[in-house]
Design an enzyme around this catalytic site. Structure first.
Site, PDB file in Angstrom:
ATOM      1  N   ASN A  56       0.848  -1.196   0.000  1.00  0.00           N
ATOM      2  CA  ASN A  56       0.000   0.000   0.000  1.00  0.00           C
ATOM      3  C   ASN A  56       0.882   1.244   0.000  1.00  0.00           C
ATOM      4  O   ASN A  56       1.223   1.792   1.047  1.00  0.00           O
ATOM      5  CB  ASN A  56      -0.943  -0.006   1.195  1.00  0.00           C
ATOM      6  CG  ASN A  56      -2.009  -1.071   1.030  1.00  0.00           C
ATOM      7  OD1 ASN A  56      -2.958  -0.907   0.261  1.00  0.00           O
ATOM      8  ND2 ASN A  56      -1.819  -2.198   1.709  1.00  0.00           N
ATOM      9  N   GLU A  57       1.222   1.661  -1.201  1.00  0.00           N
ATOM     10  CA  GLU A  57       2.144   2.775  -1.386  1.00  0.00           C
ATOM     11  C   GLU A  57       1.471   4.085  -0.998  1.00  0.00           C
ATOM     12  O   GLU A  57       0.246   4.138  -0.817  1.00  0.00           O
ATOM     13  CB  GLU A  57       2.578   2.821  -2.857  1.00  0.00           C
ATOM     14  CG  GLU A  57       3.344   1.585  -3.313  1.00  0.00           C
ATOM     15  CD  GLU A  57       4.778   1.521  -2.768  1.00  0.00           C
ATOM     16  OE1 GLU A  57       5.063   2.119  -1.712  1.00  0.00           O
ATOM     17  OE2 GLU A  57       5.610   0.849  -3.408  1.00  0.00           O
TER      18      GLU A  57
END
Ligand code: GLP
Length: 635
Positions: free
Chosen positions: A168-169
């Site tokens: 989850n950038e």
């Protein structure tokens, strides 16, 4: 001993921890944390078995959870069964097949599943090969499967340098579901070594969303090593932001961070302890407080006023030492000033001056330890150059061959040249070489783009890198070839990144070189960083050898200096020796780094870091240099 799983539900923090918005437990060593967590998970599995119930675990990849998995395997060998366990992995690179050496499927099987009795049908890992038009439904199905299994009892997490959990950038929303995501540049750079070059790192991945993770009953995030220290602080103490997905854990009822002491160093209670309680004002503590104050106020040290101290929470320092800012400023200024030296091996006839290195012996045996061939050049090319120039016996010791980082194209080119030479020689006497080159080309072809190199190819790649290291050494004054040694430590030759293990043999090799050089000063790196990283293992091999040498005469009078690698930054207050560089010297360092043509990585950022340190020194009121190489004294 705090019960980890119990502690996930506790929010009450001590005064010391008051900046921490997610409960954080600090362990001296990662191994200790992993042993305890594994034991607690094992107890949960056993308890559920007796109740005829399943345990649903969310699992992570990366080097962080590896010691935890090793503990689970150990417990299985002692009788723990995983037959009532269901697992869901966080993520998978998009486009990788299960048998790709870097697929998370392969990783999980190598590290855990192949060594325990979990039923195959209970293992869930996102499939990186679903077609683009099926991804949406596939991700939906993954979410549903978690719900149908009863939801995650416990989610294990690591943390990436961008603060991501799973993949989850930055930009991932708190309620984001399982989905396809584009990988951040930093994340891809971090994976570059595993994939033998950033170009080979997939651009996207399938990951559980932050929302999926947040639905887990309990969450344990683990982080080891100094290179995680800044992001741990941001996630635990900073604001909740979608730019750091781990910060969302602050909003979870039962989330906890487990960190080792290196990863904890940037938390307020360790970095600025005077902000959370009374402290014993030792000289290093005063230095740290004053430098921080100067940085915060944006003023040189000598201009800090009593008001600055009071208004920024360090008034107690003046009160408890019963002194004025003026005097403290001068002391700290001098201390920082004395870290600066153009004589990293000590300066002749200066016995009575406060300098980082001893004046005697005038000519020192200096051992520079370099985990991979480019590390010491990146960390301290300018300093090596000075040491040689100032007449010390410098020995650059390259600990591993570094062959995993050499691109195929370099090996292929080399084989190509041999074949051309053979043609020029019209075959006469070149049969062996031709055969060798043919084998190299065949073996490269056979393993394909991502396969594992054969021993022959690894050997060639190592030799190519040796040549580049010699060229780079040449630029730094190490023209003489016996000034560079290549140890090819055995642990590296049989492994892959994130999966290496040290053996007694590695330590023996290190011991031998220490006793051969009998150093007066040693320069080493890898002391911070993830404990399972290659650099950290090289440091550990040195450390164990060093311990074994404690009765040797040379050890009684030996300084150890620590330089920083390319993935770990240094705070100004930690610097014990600052070796300045002129613009020409910096250019020379760039030239030395450019010699490493066959490898990929972020080596080229290092001169920039050296310039940053010089700027920070300048802001404190020191002389303005083009760049500085920084060292800490290891005690
Ligand atoms: C990858 C994984 C994450 C992991 C991170 C850190 O991005 N998708 O789950 O936490 O790497 O890896 P490491 O533990 O090797 O530092």
């Amino acid at each position: 001993m705090t019960d980890i799983l119990e502690a996930t539900g506790q929010k009450q923090l001590t005064q010391q921890e008051r900046f921490e918005k997610t409960r954080t437990l600090v362990f001296t060593e990662s191994s200790e944390a992993c042993r305890q967590l594994a034991k607690e998970v094992a107890d949960l599995i056993e308890k559920r078995r007796k109740e005829n119930r399943k345990v649903v675990l969310g699992l992570a990849t990366g080097s962080t959870p590896v010691p935890f998995y090793r503990q689970l395997v150990r417990l299985h060998k002692k009788g723990l069964s995983f037959s009532n366990v269901i697992t869901f992995n966080l993520d998978e690179y998009y486009g990788l097949t299960q048998d790709h050496p870097e697929s998370y499927y392969r990783f999980m099987h190598d590290q855990l599943f192949d060594h325990i009795d979990i039923p195959k049908e209970n293992i869930n890992i996102p499939d990186g090969t679903v077609s683009l038009d099926e991804v949406y439904d596939y991700c939906h199905g993954y979410e549903r499967a978690i719900v149908e299994a009863g939801g995650l009892d416990l989610q294990i997490l690591g943390i990436g340098r961008t603060g991501h959990i799973g993949f989850n950038e930055p930009g991932s929303a708190v309620d984001s579901p399982t989905r396809m995501i584009t990988l951040d540049r930093v994340t891809r750079a971090d994976a570059a070594a595993d994939f033998l070059g950033i170009a080979n790192v997939p651009r996207s991945a399938i990951t559980m969303g932050v929302g999926t993770i947040m639905k887990a009953d309990r969450i344990v995030l683990m982080a080891w090593g100094g290179n995680k220290a800044s992001i741990v602080r941001d996630a635990v103490e900073g604001p909740v932001t979608d730019q750091i997905s781990a910060s969302f854990l602050q909003q979870h009822e039962k989330a906890i961070f487990l960190v080792d002491s290196a990863a904890a160093t940037r938390l307020t209670r360790f970095q600025y302890p005077w902000l959370v309680g009374s402290v014993n004002w030792t000289a290093p503590m005063i230095k740290r407080a004053v430098i921080r104050l100067a940085e915060e106020v944006g003023s040189p040290i000598l201009k800090l006023t009593d008001e600055d101290y009071n208004e920024h929470g360090v008034g107690e320092l003046l009160a408890s030492t019963n002194t004025e800012a003026y005097h403290v400023n001068i002391d700290v200024f001098n201390e920082v000033q004395h870290t600066i030296t153009g004589w990293p091996g000590g300066k002749k006839d200066t016995e009575n001056e406060p300098r980082p290195e001893r004046a005697k012996p005038v000519q020192k045996n200096v051992l520079v330890l370099c985990p991979e061939p480019s590390d010491a050049i990146v960390g301290m090319a300018g300093t090596i150059d000075r040491l040689v120039e100032q007449g010390h016996n410098v020995r650059l010791v390259v600990q591993t061959s570094g062959n995993l980082r050499v691109r195929d194209v370099s090996a292929r080119n080399f084989a190509g040249v041999i074949l051309e030479m053979a043609v020029l020689a019209q075959g006469k006497g070149w049969e062996n070489q031709r055969q060798y080159a043919d084998s190299i080309l065949e073996e490269l072809e056979e393993k394909g783009e991502f396969g594992i190199d054969s021993a022959l190819v690894r050997r060639l790649k190592g030799l190519i890198l040796r040549g580049e290291a010699r060229d780079a050494g040449d630029v730094c004054g190490l023209e003489d070839s016996d000034r560079i040694s290549f140890l090819d430590l055995p642990f590296y030759e049989t492994g892959r990144y994130r999966r290496f293990r040290l053996s007694e043999e590695d330590i023996e090799v290190m011991k031998k070189i220490l006793n051969e050089v009998k150093p007066h000063s040693i320069f080493a790196t890898g002391h911070v960083g993830d404990p399972s990283s290659m650099q950290a293992l090289c440091f550990r091999a040195f450390f164990e050898a060093w311990e074994d040498c404690k009765d040797q005469a040379w050890r009684k009078d030996c300084y150890v200096w620590l330089y920083r690698g390319k993935d770990s930054d240094v705070s100004t207050h930690e610097i014990d020796m600052a070796v300045p560089m002129s613009p020409d010297q910096l250019e020379q360092k760039r030239e030395a780094i450019r010699k490493f043509q066959s490898i990929t990585g972020d080596e080229f950022d290092s001169p920039f870091d050296n310039q940053q340190i010089a700027k920070e020194y300048d802001k404190l009121g020191m002389a303005e240099y083009e760049a500085i190489e920084a060292f800490e004294r290891w005690t």
